[in-house]
Design a protein around this motif. Sequence first.
Motif, PDB file in Angstrom:
ATOM      1  N   GLY A  58      -1.078   7.644   1.255  1.00  0.00           N
ATOM      2  CA  GLY A  58      -1.174   7.709   2.712  1.00  0.00           C
ATOM      3  C   GLY A  58       0.153   7.548   3.422  1.00  0.00           C
ATOM      4  N   ILE A  59       0.132   6.707   4.439  1.00  0.00           N
ATOM      5  CA  ILE A  59       1.305   6.481   5.287  1.00  0.00           C
ATOM      6  C   ILE A  59       2.365   5.674   4.535  1.00  0.00           C
ATOM      7  CG2 ILE A  59       2.014   5.221   7.375  1.00  0.00           C
ATOM      8  CD1 ILE A  59      -0.899   5.923   8.443  1.00  0.00           C
ATOM      9  N   GLY A  60       1.929   4.822   3.636  1.00  0.00           N
ATOM     10  CA  GLY A  60       2.857   3.947   2.927  1.00  0.00           C
ATOM     11  C   GLY A  60       3.814   4.691   2.014  1.00  0.00           C
ATOM     12  N   ASN A 107       1.374   1.721  15.606  1.00  0.00           N
ATOM     13  CA  ASN A 107       0.120   2.468  15.605  1.00  0.00           C
ATOM     14  C   ASN A 107       0.461   3.888  15.149  1.00  0.00           C
ATOM     15  OD1 ASN A 107      -2.222   3.881  16.156  1.00  0.00           O
ATOM     16  ND2 ASN A 107      -1.862   3.939  18.360  1.00  0.00           N
ATOM     17  N   PRO A 108       0.133   4.241  13.901  1.00  0.00           N
ATOM     18  CA  PRO A 108       0.549   5.556  13.381  1.00  0.00           C
ATOM     19  C   PRO A 108      -0.193   6.733  13.991  1.00  0.00           C
ATOM     20  CG  PRO A 108      -0.760   4.357  11.753  1.00  0.00           C
ATOM     21  CD  PRO A 108      -0.570   3.424  12.904  1.00  0.00           C
ATOM     22  N   ASN A 119       1.399   3.289  -2.382  1.00  0.00           N
ATOM     23  CA  ASN A 119       1.056   4.314  -3.371  1.00  0.00           C
ATOM     24  C   ASN A 119       0.356   5.521  -2.753  1.00  0.00           C
ATOM     25  OD1 ASN A 119      -1.129   1.966  -3.611  1.00  0.00           O
ATOM     26  ND2 ASN A 119      -2.160   3.927  -3.926  1.00  0.00           N
ATOM     27  N   ARG A 160      -1.935  -2.441  -5.485  1.00  0.00           N
ATOM     28  CA  ARG A 160      -2.874  -3.232  -6.305  1.00  0.00           C
ATOM     29  C   ARG A 160      -3.164  -2.561  -7.637  1.00  0.00           C
ATOM     30  NH1 ARG A 160      -8.562  -2.495  -2.929  1.00  0.00           N
ATOM     31  NH2 ARG A 160      -8.278  -0.286  -2.441  1.00  0.00           N
ATOM     32  N   THR A 168      -4.268   9.910  11.200  1.00  0.00           N
ATOM     33  CA  THR A 168      -3.461  10.534  10.156  1.00  0.00           C
ATOM     34  C   THR A 168      -4.355  10.909   8.973  1.00  0.00           C
ATOM     35  OG1 THR A 168      -1.651   9.083  10.848  1.00  0.00           O
ATOM     36  CG2 THR A 168      -1.407  10.159   8.721  1.00  0.00           C
ATOM     37  N   TYR A 216     -13.309  -3.537  11.173  1.00  0.00           N
ATOM     38  CA  TYR A 216     -11.978  -2.925  11.123  1.00  0.00           C
ATOM     39  C   TYR A 216     -11.201  -3.252  12.403  1.00  0.00           C
ATOM     40  CZ  TYR A 216      -8.281   0.588  10.850  1.00  0.00           C
ATOM     41  OH  TYR A 216      -7.063   1.222  10.822  1.00  0.00           O
ATOM     42  N   VAL A 234      -7.655  -1.632   4.347  1.00  0.00           N
ATOM     43  CA  VAL A 234      -8.963  -1.052   4.035  1.00  0.00           C
ATOM     44  C   VAL A 234      -9.704  -0.930   5.358  1.00  0.00           C
ATOM     45  CG1 VAL A 234      -9.412  -1.725   1.661  1.00  0.00           C
ATOM     46  CG2 VAL A 234      -9.769  -3.400   3.462  1.00  0.00           C
ATOM     47  N   VAL A 244       1.385  -2.749  10.457  1.00  0.00           N
ATOM     48  CA  VAL A 244       0.708  -1.530  10.922  1.00  0.00           C
ATOM     49  C   VAL A 244      -0.660  -1.903  11.499  1.00  0.00           C
ATOM     50  CG1 VAL A 244      -0.154   0.742  10.258  1.00  0.00           C
ATOM     51  CG2 VAL A 244       1.934  -0.163   9.186  1.00  0.00           C
ATOM     52  N   LYS A 250      -1.492   3.817 -10.056  1.00  0.00           N
ATOM     53  CA  LYS A 250      -1.158   4.503  -8.798  1.00  0.00           C
ATOM     54  C   LYS A 250       0.230   4.094  -8.310  1.00  0.00           C
ATOM     55  CE  LYS A 250      -5.817   4.745  -6.712  1.00  0.00           C
ATOM     56  NZ  LYS A 250      -6.525   4.283  -5.507  1.00  0.00           N
ATOM     57  N   GLY A 267       0.828  -1.217   0.000  1.00  0.00           N
ATOM     58  CA  GLY A 267       0.000   0.000   0.000  1.00  0.00           C
ATOM     59  C   GLY A 267       0.852   1.252   0.000  1.00  0.00           C
ATOM     60  N   ALA A 323      -0.548  -1.831   4.030  1.00  0.00           N
ATOM     61  CA  ALA A 323      -1.812  -1.605   3.310  1.00  0.00           C
ATOM     62  C   ALA A 323      -3.010  -1.933   4.190  1.00  0.00           C
ATOM     63  CB  ALA A 323      -1.860  -2.469   2.049  1.00  0.00           C
ATOM     64  N   ALA A 358      -6.261  -8.764  -1.455  1.00  0.00           N
ATOM     65  CA  ALA A 358      -7.594  -9.368  -1.393  1.00  0.00           C
ATOM     66  C   ALA A 358      -7.741 -10.499  -2.407  1.00  0.00           C
ATOM     67  CB  ALA A 358      -8.652  -8.296  -1.627  1.00  0.00           C
TER      68      ALA A 358
HETATM   69  N1  LIG Z   1      -4.971   6.972   8.744  1.00  0.00           N
HETATM   70  C1  LIG Z   1      -5.144   6.658  10.019  1.00  0.00           C
HETATM   71  O1  LIG Z   1      -5.654   7.456  10.828  1.00  0.00           O
HETATM   72  C2  LIG Z   1      -4.705   5.307  10.538  1.00  0.00           C
HETATM   73  C3  LIG Z   1      -4.723   5.089  11.928  1.00  0.00           C
HETATM   74  C4  LIG Z   1      -4.303   3.857  12.418  1.00  0.00           C
HETATM   75  C5  LIG Z   1      -3.867   2.878  11.540  1.00  0.00           C
HETATM   76  N2  LIG Z   1      -3.873   3.113  10.194  1.00  0.00           N
HETATM   77  C6  LIG Z   1      -3.400   2.047   9.297  1.00  0.00           C
HETATM   78  O2  LIG Z   1      -2.425   2.591   8.407  1.00  0.00           O
HETATM   79  C7  LIG Z   1      -2.333   1.782   7.250  1.00  0.00           C
HETATM   80  C8  LIG Z   1      -2.227   2.660   6.020  1.00  0.00           C
HETATM   81  O3  LIG Z   1      -3.440   3.360   5.837  1.00  0.00           O
HETATM   82  P1  LIG Z   1      -3.503   4.882   5.378  1.00  0.00           P
HETATM   83  O4  LIG Z   1      -4.047   5.660   6.504  1.00  0.00           O
HETATM   84  O5  LIG Z   1      -2.225   5.305   4.769  1.00  0.00           O
HETATM   85  O6  LIG Z   1      -4.688   4.796   4.286  1.00  0.00           O
HETATM   86  P2  LIG Z   1      -4.702   4.915   2.696  1.00  0.00           P
HETATM   87  O7  LIG Z   1      -4.165   6.226   2.255  1.00  0.00           O
HETATM   88  O8  LIG Z   1      -6.097   4.552   2.311  1.00  0.00           O
HETATM   89  O9  LIG Z   1      -3.703   3.788   2.234  1.00  0.00           O
HETATM   90  C9  LIG Z   1      -4.054   2.435   2.255  1.00  0.00           C
HETATM   91  C10 LIG Z   1      -3.253   1.721   1.205  1.00  0.00           C
HETATM   92  O10 LIG Z   1      -3.615   0.337   1.223  1.00  0.00           O
HETATM   93  C11 LIG Z   1      -3.862  -0.042  -0.113  1.00  0.00           C
HETATM   94  N3  LIG Z   1      -4.736  -1.203  -0.223  1.00  0.00           N
HETATM   95  C12 LIG Z   1      -6.029  -1.310   0.145  1.00  0.00           C
HETATM   96  N4  LIG Z   1      -6.504  -2.522  -0.191  1.00  0.00           N
HETATM   97  C13 LIG Z   1      -5.481  -3.185  -0.795  1.00  0.00           C
HETATM   98  C14 LIG Z   1      -5.358  -4.459  -1.378  1.00  0.00           C
HETATM   99  N5  LIG Z   1      -6.384  -5.306  -1.459  1.00  0.00           N
HETATM  100  N6  LIG Z   1      -4.169  -4.829  -1.885  1.00  0.00           N
HETATM  101  C15 LIG Z   1      -3.120  -3.985  -1.850  1.00  0.00           C
HETATM  102  N7  LIG Z   1      -3.182  -2.748  -1.331  1.00  0.00           N
HETATM  103  C16 LIG Z   1      -4.356  -2.359  -0.814  1.00  0.00           C
HETATM  104  C17 LIG Z   1      -4.476   1.184  -0.763  1.00  0.00           C
HETATM  105  O11 LIG Z   1      -4.469   1.075  -2.165  1.00  0.00           O
HETATM  106  P3  LIG Z   1      -5.463   1.970  -3.092  1.00  0.00           P
HETATM  107  O12 LIG Z   1      -4.828   3.315  -3.209  1.00  0.00           O
HETATM  108  O13 LIG Z   1      -5.490   1.210  -4.376  1.00  0.00           O
HETATM  109  O14 LIG Z   1      -6.781   2.019  -2.393  1.00  0.00           O
HETATM  110  C18 LIG Z   1      -3.536   2.239  -0.218  1.00  0.00           C
HETATM  111  O15 LIG Z   1      -2.337   2.243  -0.946  1.00  0.00           O
HETATM  112  C19 LIG Z   1      -3.571   0.858   7.283  1.00  0.00           C
HETATM  113  O16 LIG Z   1      -3.158  -0.431   7.661  1.00  0.00           O
HETATM  114  C20 LIG Z   1      -4.443   1.463   8.376  1.00  0.00           C
HETATM  115  O17 LIG Z   1      -5.230   0.489   9.036  1.00  0.00           O
HETATM  116  C21 LIG Z   1      -4.274   4.313   9.660  1.00  0.00           C
END
Ligand SMILES: NC(=O)c1ccc[n+]([C@@H]2O[C@H](COP(=O)([O-])OP(=O)(O)OC[C@H]3O[C@@H](n4cnc5c(N)ncnc54)[C@H](OP(=O)(O)O)[C@@H]3O)[C@@H](O)[C@H]2O)c1
Length: 290
Positions: A25-27, A202-203, A23, A46, A206, A171, A99, A144, A50, A21, A97, A75
């Motif tokens: 957010g945090i990744g 635990n980020p 592409n 995926r 964000t 979730y 959802v 994560v 992107k 993941g 990554a 998935a």
């Molecule tokens: N943001 C927060 O507040 C927060 C807080 C605590 C924990 N987290 C964790 O941080 C991690 C990163 O999330 P984020 O906040 O950076 O959100 P994000 O911007 O939505 O990034 C999520 C990434 O996961 C990818 N992804 C989703 N389904 C996938 C699949 N089936 N196969 C491969 N990649 C897939 C997405 O790809 P697409 O671009 O194609 O959708 C995207 O690149 C997650 O594990 C989340 O649970 C986030």
Amino acid sequence: MTSWTAADIPDLTGKSAIVTGANSGIGLPTALELARHGAGVIVASRNPDKGRAAVEEIRREVPGAQVEFGQLDLADLASVRRFAASVDRLDLLVNNAGVGLISRQETKDGFEMQFGTNHLGHFALTGLLLPLLLKSPGARVVTVSSDAHKAGRIDFDNLGLTHGYGRMSAYARSKLANLLFTLELRRRAEKAGADLISVATNPGTTATNFVNVGPLKPLLSLFMRSPEAGALSSLYAATSPAIHGGEWVGPKLQLMAPSKTARSDALAERLWEVSAELTGVRFEAIAEAN
Ligand SMILES: NC(=O)c1ccc[n+]([C@@H]2O[C@H](COP(=O)([O-])OP(=O)(O)OC[C@H]3O[C@@H](n4cnc5c(N)ncnc54)[C@H](OP(=O)(O)O)[C@@H]3O)[C@@H](O)[C@H]2O)c1
């Protein structure tokens, strides 16, 4: 608590990393900072458009970065297998990554989507890449998770959540599974005498695509961490010599205590066995000792 920043990442020249993941957010900043410090990084995404755009963005920011795209849909177990088979060396896997908070859907293999992507996809990916990780001394797996895990419950008789589905509870369950997996991987690796660090993060809240609050997003983003700040816990867990395995690294890089449920060895062991059954991935390289 620490004043550690991305500038404190050691030289990673010669190290190979995968960030799932990556592409957005945090990744994305996680992959970018690893590349900036010399690692060869696979942006596992995926969506090829992107993923390639993220690679270009990293190359613009870090000229000469050793970064490439790899197609991975967590998935879809066939995609996980194809991706894992395309990798030939690995020191660091960042299971980032995710959802969240979606209506009930299923993965290609018929698993509830949040559990199937966030947990089972990463479980299978880690197991398939384990032989490569074990060739690398001090290899790390960073997974994560989230504070949301505290509300997580696992009912093995309703893993598909075909009844009682809730976006948040599904979730929370997937993030609980991330922590149980991290700690069980650590226990199993240790028992097998494997040189492998397994650590969770635990980020913190964000501002990413994850937090989809519609027109209010720009306003709420002011009160959230930036993706760069959100990436710090992953980067610290991935590279700090202070990490030895089994930690849960918080948003301020403090070591946090997972919930009592997340610390249950019995639950972790059962989840492991069920996950191995569902994915067909059995972590053979460390299985004998366990
Ligand atoms: N943001 C927060 O507040 C927060 C807080 C605590 C924990 N987290 C964790 O941080 C991690 C990163 O999330 P984020 O906040 O950076 O959100 P994000 O911007 O939505 O990034 C999520 C990434 O996961 C990818 N992804 C989703 N389904 C996938 C699949 N089936 N196969 C491969 N990649 C897939 C997405 O790809 P697409 O671009 O194609 O959708 C995207 O690149 C997650 O594990 C989340 O649970 C986030």
